[in-house]
Write an enzyme that holds these catalytic residues in place. Structure first.
Site, PDB file in Angstrom:
ATOM      1  CG  ASN A   1      36.871 -33.689   5.838  1.00 49.72           C
ATOM      2  OD1 ASN A   1      36.363 -33.558   6.941  1.00 49.72           O
ATOM      3  ND2 ASN A   1      36.644 -32.844   4.857  1.00 49.72           N
TER       4      ASN A   1
ATOM      5  CG  HIS B   1      35.896 -22.277   4.034  1.00 52.13           C
ATOM      6  ND1 HIS B   1      34.871 -21.362   3.917  1.00 52.13           N
ATOM      7  CD2 HIS B   1      35.319 -23.498   4.010  1.00 52.13           C
ATOM      8  CE1 HIS B   1      33.716 -21.994   3.824  1.00 52.13           C
ATOM      9  NE2 HIS B   1      33.970 -23.293   3.884  1.00 52.13           N
TER      10      HIS B   1
ATOM     11  NE  ARG C   1      26.978 -23.327   7.669  1.00 57.73           N
ATOM     12  CZ  ARG C   1      28.125 -23.801   7.205  1.00 57.73           C
ATOM     13  NH1 ARG C   1      28.951 -23.002   6.549  1.00 57.73           N
ATOM     14  NH2 ARG C   1      28.460 -25.057   7.387  1.00 57.73           N
TER      15      ARG C   1
ATOM     16  CD  GLU D   1      37.089 -25.085  -7.562  1.00 54.48           C
ATOM     17  OE1 GLU D   1      36.842 -26.137  -8.201  1.00 54.48           O
ATOM     18  OE2 GLU D   1      37.560 -25.090  -6.406  1.00 54.48           O
TER      19      GLU D   1
ATOM     20  CD  GLU E   1      39.174 -27.319   1.919  1.00 51.69           C
ATOM     21  OE1 GLU E   1      39.090 -27.031   3.115  1.00 51.69           O
ATOM     22  OE2 GLU E   1      38.192 -27.537   1.186  1.00 51.69           O
TER      23      GLU E   1
END
Length: 400
Positions: free
Chosen positions: A7, A181, A242, A335, A386
């Site tokens: 990533n 996502h 954001r 989570e 992921e």
């Protein structure tokens, strides 16, 4: 098979090496501050010890070369040679309308990812740098797979992804909702059905990926039909830095009043808004909660806005799907933050969401059902993975 997952961010590279037969993580870590002073590689040893190696890492190729060297080193390695790595899976942020699933990387695929750079100028170039580095360091014959953040949401209908601007702008610049996502939403919406023992093809799921960046997805019968992020990751929920949803007229108004251009405005809504901008304290939910407990009113407002936005989207997606069967929380905050989950679910009893608050406050990062036994809607925590989803896609595509 052994699959390496990469990533690549603008100044970072995260990696995991999987043994797909045993589903074991053989190695994991990451490089920070690529091209900056003080760059370093940090990784975990099999016994749990953390190791940090400092060194000048100027660009992604030297960073990946560093990672591959550690993976095969006598002192820190877990494989004897790079030939043990059967394939490499890459997170690629934006696939535009060109990709609706993960794909084996070819020259044609690379060209199409390059065409999507305008849609994700900060993300796709480092993703491409990682792909090209592997090709250079491990050979052109090493299979590589691209797994797109946007692909899962390509099942959205037109009425969900189009904006109410002149259609010619969509035709000219591909301006539309893409969502992000996607790999996380795909993983948790599938995993929660396995966990509950239900068929995904019968379930209406709201997937809440809530972290420093956050998005919700409406997943109906296994497909994404709507999501809160838009053409860029700015739209939707209030996030760490954001702004999320904001009247477009506000942006032009601020630009006029503050005498700033579009680049500065973009920086404001991406880097200085959200929890940080409202609270003035932090973009980190743990620090926001600490400030709330200390009586900080702006931190309290930021938290309330954060939870309210999530709640609004849950209601919207219940309307879009004609009901909800499962609400699943994932991501760092989803989570781990019991307070956030409680605030989001409070007041949603009318639509069948009833939290078991005692259970809610026990769960931090584990799979669990948080709703009371006779709650019409199951509320569940599923930690996202992921990287495993990328590794799994890579394995199936290479085998196929």
């Amino acid at each position: 098979m052994k699959i390496l997952v990469l990533n690549c961010g603008s100044s970072s590279i995260k990696y995991k090496l999987f043994n797909m037969k045993s589903k074991e993580v053989l190695a994991q870590g990451g490089i920070e501050k690529i091209g900056l002073k003080g760059s370093f590689l940090k990784f975990s040893m099999p016994n749990g010890d953390k190791v940090t190696l400092e060194g000048e890492i100027l660009e992604h190729q030297s960073g990946i070369e560093y990672i591959l060297g550690v993976l095969t080193s006598k002192k820190y390695g877990c494989i004897s040679s790079l030939s043990e790595i059967d394939a490499v899976g890459h997170r690629v942020v934006h696939g535009g309308e060109k990709f609706n699933k993960s794909v084996l990387i070819t020259d044609d695929v690379l060209a199409k990812v390059v065409e999507c750079i305008d849609l994700a100028p900060l993300h796709n170039p480092p993703n491409l740098a990682g792909i090209n580095a592997v090709k250079e360091l491990m050979g052109k014959d090493k299979p590589q797979v691209a797994v797109f953040d946007t692909a899962f949401h390509q099942t959205m209908p037109e009425e969900a992804y189009m904006y109410g601007i002149p259609y010619s702008l969509y035709e000219k610049y591909s301006i539309r909702r893409y969502g992000f996502h996607g790999t996380s939403h795909r993983y948790v919406s599938k995993r929660v059905c396995e966990y509950l023992g239900v068929d995904p093809q019968t379930q209406k799921i709201v997937s809440a990926h809530i972290g420093n960046g956050g998005s919700l997805a409406a997943v109906k019968y296994g497909e994404s039909i709507d999501t809160s992020m838009g053409m860029t990751p700015v739209e939707g929920l209030l996030m760490g830095t954001r702004a999320g949803d904001v009247d477009a007229g506000v942006l032009s108004y601020v630009m006029e009043k503050e005498k700033v251009g579009p680049q500065t405005m973009s920086t404001i809504v991406n880097k200085f808004s959200g929890l940080l901008g409202i609270s003035g304290v932090s973009s980190d939910m743990r620090e926001i909660r600490g400030a709330v407990d200390s009586g900080n009113k702006r931190a309290e407002l930021a938290f309330d806005m954060f939870a309210y936005r999530i709640k609004k989207y849950i209601g919207a997606y219940a309307a879009a799907m004609n009901g909800i069967d499962i609400l699943v929380f994932t991501g760092g905050i989803g989570e781990n933050s019991s307070e956030t989950r409680e605030a989001v679910c409070k007041g949603l009893e009318f639509m069948g969401i009833t939290l078991d608050n005692e259970m809610n406050y026990k769960i931090h990062g584990d799979e669990a059902i948080l709703s009371i036994p006779d709650s019409k809607v199951k509320v569940v925590v599923i930690p996202t993975d992921e990287e495993f989803m990328i590794a799994s896609d890579t394995e199936s595509i290479v085998k196929g």
